[in-house]
Design a protein around this motif. Structure first.
Motif, mmCIF file in Angstrom:
data_model
loop_
_atom_site.group_PDB
_atom_site.id
_atom_site.type_symbol
_atom_site.label_atom_id
_atom_site.label_comp_id
_atom_site.label_asym_id
_atom_site.label_seq_id
_atom_site.Cartn_x
_atom_site.Cartn_y
_atom_site.Cartn_z
ATOM 1 N N GLU A 167 -6.309 7.696 32.473
ATOM 2 C CA GLU A 167 -6.757 8.513 33.591
ATOM 3 C C GLU A 167 -6.557 8.337 35.041
ATOM 4 N N LEU A 194 -3.305 8.294 36.528
ATOM 5 C CA LEU A 194 -2.819 9.581 37.020
ATOM 6 C C LEU A 194 -3.683 10.108 38.215
ATOM 7 N N THR A 195 -4.643 9.382 38.828
ATOM 8 C CA THR A 195 -5.593 9.651 39.949
ATOM 9 C C THR A 195 -4.907 8.626 41.023
ATOM 10 N N GLU A 200 0.370 14.739 24.949
ATOM 11 C CA GLU A 200 -0.919 14.976 25.692
ATOM 12 C C GLU A 200 -0.886 14.283 27.122
ATOM 13 N N TRP A 201 -0.054 12.971 27.094
ATOM 14 C CA TRP A 201 -0.060 12.412 28.462
ATOM 15 C C TRP A 201 0.948 12.956 29.322
ATOM 16 N N GLU A 213 1.877 16.004 29.479
ATOM 17 C CA GLU A 213 1.319 17.256 30.076
ATOM 18 C C GLU A 213 0.320 16.783 31.338
ATOM 19 N N ALA A 214 -0.479 15.682 31.069
ATOM 20 C CA ALA A 214 -1.618 15.193 32.026
ATOM 21 C C ALA A 214 -0.845 14.652 33.264
ATOM 22 N N LEU A 234 0.512 17.695 35.288
ATOM 23 C CA LEU A 234 -0.357 18.464 35.845
ATOM 24 C C LEU A 234 -1.277 17.711 37.035
ATOM 25 N N ALA A 235 -0.885 16.291 37.171
ATOM 26 C CA ALA A 235 -1.382 15.216 38.038
ATOM 27 C C ALA A 235 -0.346 15.250 39.256
#
Length: 322
Positions: free
Chosen positions: A59, A62-63, A81-82, A84-85, A88-89
């Motif tokens: 996480e 991604l930030t 899952e990752w 898509e994450a 989206l980021a």
């Protein structure tokens, strides 16, 4: 000159260590700026080798505003899952094959990447090696006449029992690991619209996932296709094409070393001869293609969606033995 694409690596997988991190380092278009792991010590050990930052947790990667793109070499069950994450980021994504374990999920991820103008690429590296373009050129020149048949095989020796490829909960199994290669090769040479006619999957003693498989397919015009794949075999990595006037055979087809000088064996009306093409680093070529796609404004690799359909169709058509 365009600035290098700043890459964050999600995890410390073996393929990242052996192939992709060195490729990112060599490529002028990419720069690894961070490596993430759930265990910070592992990230620090690998980041020290590559002169970048270590990050605790995916996480946090991604930030990270410095990270423009993410490479995802996690177990197959975690790809969707990752990916898509990351999309989206706002990150471009290079993900190990397969993109996901279901065609519907892959389709949704392709749509998401397209809507956000982000590059999404499945890391099937052999398609970026010039040897296969040379084979395509021979076919276009009708060096073997009209194409009548294609076969491809990718099998590897048995992995340890705790290897992720042998764990169903992590998306293990021969189809999703080695089956991707011959199916993608069939698509590469025979184009879209391939139809699965029949398939078989085998689970060897001691395996909880399929350890081998074979499938028969047909191209829209009827050309026959045979593929096989496995995780419990002697190593084999090859494909061959037969035409009305000859044949083409390629060995060490899918994972050649960067210094391997490829050979194309051509049999035509004049006899059998070896066609040599230059050695290439297909990992380097792949990261260059990914960076170019990202810098061009992002584009999802549409072939990965067709690949997902073929994988689903093979599994649906297959009888499981063992």
């Amino acid at each position: 000159m365009t600035a290098p694409l700043r890459i964050g690596v999600m995890g410390c997988a073996d393929i990242a260590r052996r192939r992709m991190l060195p490729a990112f380092a060599r490529a002028a278009r990419t720069e690894v700026v961070a490596i993430a792991s759930r265990e910070l010590a592992r990230a620090r050990e690998l980041a020290a080798v590559h002169g970048c930052r270590a990050v605790r947790g995916y996480e946090a990667l991604l930030t990270d505003e410095e990270v423009e793109a993410v490479y995802v070499p996690l177990p197959a069950a975690l790809h969707a899952e990752w990916t898509e994450a990351a999309l989206l980021a706002g990150k471009h994504v290079l993900v190990e094959k397969p993109v996901s374990l279901r065609r519907e999920t892959t389709g949704r991820l392709v749509e998401l990447a397209t809507s956000r103008r982000l590059a999404l690429m499945e890391n099937v590296m052999f398609v970026h090696h010039g040897r296969h373009a040379a084979v395509r050129k021979l076919l276009a020149e009708e060096a073997i006449g009209e194409l009548r048949g294609f076969e491809a095989h990718f099998t590897v020796p048995r992995r340890p029992e705790d290897d992720i490829r042998r764990q169903p909960e992590l998306g293990g199994g021969a189809l999703w690991d080695t089956g991707v290669y011959p199916l993608r090769a069939a698509r590469y040479f025979l184009g879209p619209g391939l139809r699965v006619i029949g398939a078989s999957l085998v689970r060897s003693r001691g395996h909880r996932v399929e350890s081998a498989g074979t499938a028969l397919l047909a191209a829209p015009e009827g050309t026959g296709i045979h593929v096989s794949f496995g995780l419990d075999h002697a190593y084999r990595s090859s494909y061959a094409l037969w035409g009305t006037g000859g044949s083409i055979a390629v060995d060490r087809a899918f994972t050649p070393a960067a210094d391997h000088r490829p050979v194309i064996r051509l049999a035509d009306g004049t006899g059998v001869r070896d066609v040599f093409v230059p050695a290439e680093d297909q990992a380097h070529n792949t990261v260059g293609a990914f960076a170019a796609a990202a810098r061009a404004g992002g584009a999802a690799d549409g072939v990965c969606l067709e690949q997902a359909r073929l994988l689903d169709d093979v599994r649906a058509a297959a009888s499981l033995h063992g």
